[in-house]
Design a protein around this motif. Structure first.
Motif: not given
Length: 250
Positions: A9-10, A12-14, A16-17
């Protein structure tokens, strides 16, 4: 199992950012119109000419100046020890290597030239429509510079500017990002001139014996004043070129 999901999840977040940053940086905005450029020019001149504001804004010029020394040192194979920024808006970049030759010359010469060059690069991106890219590139350069800072005040300055630019780049509207990048381009170039005037004033009072200009004079036998004049001429040429790129007639 839970940890694996959290890590994914982390990641994926990075992703996306960074994807959002890349998309914003490579998506062309409109070039600044005359109104935007005049506002940006006014902001820059106010920061430069009003002494209380200049006392704060000059730190940005110092960051660019010392960054120029650091880049030149690395490009010429010198060993970069660290960078300090001081509360009197002076700075110090320490590198090791020969005290003669092209590498040392370029390291000394690049400091006062750097703000104009950073501003010229910013103007090139703005005039091509990549104002957001210019801001995120500045974020990257500041982050890299932060790893070489060796004093608390210097870290405070870099982090403060870094946080401001990130906020503008991430949350600012397209017109605000365009105005910010245009103002930055003008400020870096116009702001590169006042330190040269201050340097010559200090030299006239015998207070700047170890300045970049004096070190170059010692190295090349060319008078320090000649180096100050050369930097000034290059700064004005850079301003004229940037203005031409952005369609501002001066």
């Amino acid at each position: 199992m839970v940890e694996t999901v959290a890590i994914a999840s982390t990641g994926d977040d990075l992703s996306t950012i960074f994807g959002t940053i890349w998309t914003a940086s490579t998506t062309a905005l409109e070039q600044p119109d005359s109104r935007t450029m005049l506002i940006a020019l006014a902001i820059s001149l106010i920061l430069i000419l009003l002494r209380p504001l200049w006392r704060i804004a000059r730190n940005v010029i110092t960051i660019a100046h010392e960054g120029g020394h650091a880049v030149a040192a690395l490009l010429t194979g010198r060993r970069l020890s660290g960078i300090q920024l001081h509360s009197d808006t002076s700075g110090l970049t320490v590198s090791y290597g020969k005290t003669r030759g092209f590498g040392f010359w370029l390291t000394c010469f690049s400091g006062y030239l750097a703000p104009m060059l950073w501003g010229l690069g910013c103007a090139a991106l703005v005039s091509s429509g990549y104002a957001t890219g210019a801001l995120w590139l500045l974020v990257l350069l500041l982050a890299l510079m932060l790893t070489r800072i060796r004093n608390i005040y210097g870290a405070f300055c870099i982090i403060s500017v870094l946080a401001t630019v990130i906020a503008l780049s991430w949350w600012g509207s397209p017109p605000l990002r365009l105005l910010s990048a245009t103002s930055l381009a003008f400020f870096l170039q116009l702001g590169s001139i006042r330190p040269l005037l201050e340097l010559q004033s200090q030299r006239a009072k015998g207070q700047a014996g170890r300045s970049d200009a004096d070190q170059l004079a010692q190295l090349t036998r060319i008078p320090a004043l000649a180096w100050i004049i050369l930097w000034s001429v290059l700064a004005f040429l850079g301003i004229a070129l940037s203005a031409s790129w952005m369609g501002l007639r001066i």
